[in-house]
Design an enzyme around this catalytic site. Structure first.
Site, short mmCIF file in Angstrom:
data_model
loop_
_atom_site.label_atom_id
_atom_site.label_comp_id
_atom_site.label_asym_id
_atom_site.label_seq_id
_atom_site.Cartn_x
_atom_site.Cartn_y
_atom_site.Cartn_z
N CYS A 1 54.41 28.70 -21.74
CA CYS A 1 55.70 29.35 -21.98
C CYS A 1 56.06 29.26 -23.47
O CYS A 1 55.24 29.59 -24.33
CB CYS A 1 56.78 28.73 -21.08
SG CYS A 1 58.38 29.58 -21.12
N VAL A 2 57.25 28.81 -23.81
CA VAL A 2 57.65 28.69 -25.21
C VAL A 2 56.77 27.68 -25.94
O VAL A 2 56.61 27.75 -27.16
CB VAL A 2 59.14 28.33 -25.32
CG1 VAL A 2 59.53 28.04 -26.76
CG2 VAL A 2 60.00 29.46 -24.77
#
Length: 360
Positions: free
Chosen positions: A151-152
């Protein structure tokens, strides 16, 4: 005069009784799980080998006699707790990787404290990730690592690689990693520059409270809280599915604050300017050049990811300079891509297949 009602057939009666018993059993298991102050998550054996503020660098203990030579460093997301990658014994990606013989390290950013509100993207990509890379090399005795970002965390890993052309990274894997922030669906609308006063939020609150982020996630699937229990009821006899659902659901609600300045920066630079996709992002005056990333790279995305849609994640491989890339789109959602039964039979074997020949 009364008429006796027809008795159900033995088969129907048995099915009804079995379903009732299953519901009661699931209910008892659910109550037992919910009542636990510290459910069995993140329990794969590991040691903390480095700390920096609330950040911890873990080294998972080997569970096989033969271990791949190149260590694997996992960069987790800033948005939520990392135990989605180490959910519970038997349903843990970290446990799986260790059992397959990988030498696994993981960065846990921790729960931001008030003093962490000043942390910026530079602090992660230019300072903390590089220091963790160096610590992994020292601990393993190797000169290269494999890098994996979720993800991030994948976005931060790309920022690190894009500002460190000399990085000692042999291979890179991204899991549902956003690069095109204009493709983030309702998140893009929620943070619309015309209406979203990010300066007021950060200046007033410091760190962005987890409750705000949880509300934003719920907004992406407004009927999710209603339909999810129905899905569980449909599979009430599947012990593994019910347990996995309950633990993932608890993780999704276990939101943590987001460091204020990093949040301000993400909104202004990534959501408003889409600087990562456009190639205009700079960190502390250093351009983030994704085209300079030339290591072999795989990017796995989820077909039904409502948090990081395909449109947001797809450009990652298009922007890097590597000639050895592989895009994988698998069934599942943002969390089920990496955790639970779906991940066990889809992502994990694929990741193992890709990494194994590159970790010798």
């Amino acid at each position: 005069m009364t008429t006796a009602s027809a008795s159900p057939s033995p088969d129907v009666a048995r099915q009804v009784q079995a379903t009732v018993d299953a519901i009661v059993r699931r209910g008892l298991v659910g109550l037992e799980y919910i009542s636990l102050e510290d459910p069995q998550v993140g329990s794969t054996p590991k040691d903390t080998i480095h700390t920096d503020g609330s950040m911890k660098l873990y080294h998972y203990r080997a569970q096989t006699d033969e271990v791949y030579r190149i260590p694997l460093l996992v960069v987790t997301s800033l948005v939520s707790k990392p135990y989605i990658l180490d959910l519970t014994p038997g349903q843990s990606m970290m446990e799986f990787l260790v059992q397959q013989g990988y030498d696994v390290y993981l960065i846990d950013w921790g729960v931001p404290r008030n003093e962490d509100s000043s942390l910026r993207l530079e602090d992660y990509a230019l300072s903390r990730i590089p220091e963790c890379v160096e610590r992994v090399l020292e601990d393993s005795g190797e000169t290269e690592i494999n890098l994996l970002g979720y993800c991030v965390g994948g976005s931060l890993a790309l920022m690190y690689m894009g500002t460190h052309p000399e990085a000692p990274v042999r291979n890179m894997a991204c899991l549902t990693t956003p690069v095109n922030f204009k493709g983030m669906g309702l998140f893009s609308q929620w943070t619309d520059e015309r209406y979203f006063d990010v300066d007021r939020i950060v200046d007033t609150l410091g760190n962005v409270p987890g409750e705000i982020l949880l509300s934003a996630f719920d907004m992406l699937r407004p009927t999710g809280r209603l339909t999810s229990p129905i899905q569980v009821l449909d599979r009430i006899r599947d012990d593994k599915y019910v347990k996995s659902f309950m633990m993932v659901d608890r993780w999704a609600a276990d939101q943590i604050p987001f460091p204020g300045e990093a949040f301000r920066q993400m909104v202004k630079e990534l959501y408003w300017k889409n600087a990562m996709l456009e190639g205009t992002l700079e960190l502390d005056g250093r351009p983030v050049d994704l085209s300079g990333i030339d290591v072999p790279m795989i990017h796995a995305m989820a077909e039904h990811d409502h948090i990081v849609p395909y449109e947001a994640a797809k450009p990652a491989l298009e922007r890097v300079g590597s000639e050895d890339t592989e895009e994988v789109v698998l069934r599942g959602g943002h969390a089920s891509l990496v955790a639970g039964g779906n991940a066990m039979y889809r992502l994990w074997p694929k990741l193992d297949q890709w990494l194994s020949v590159r970790s010798i």
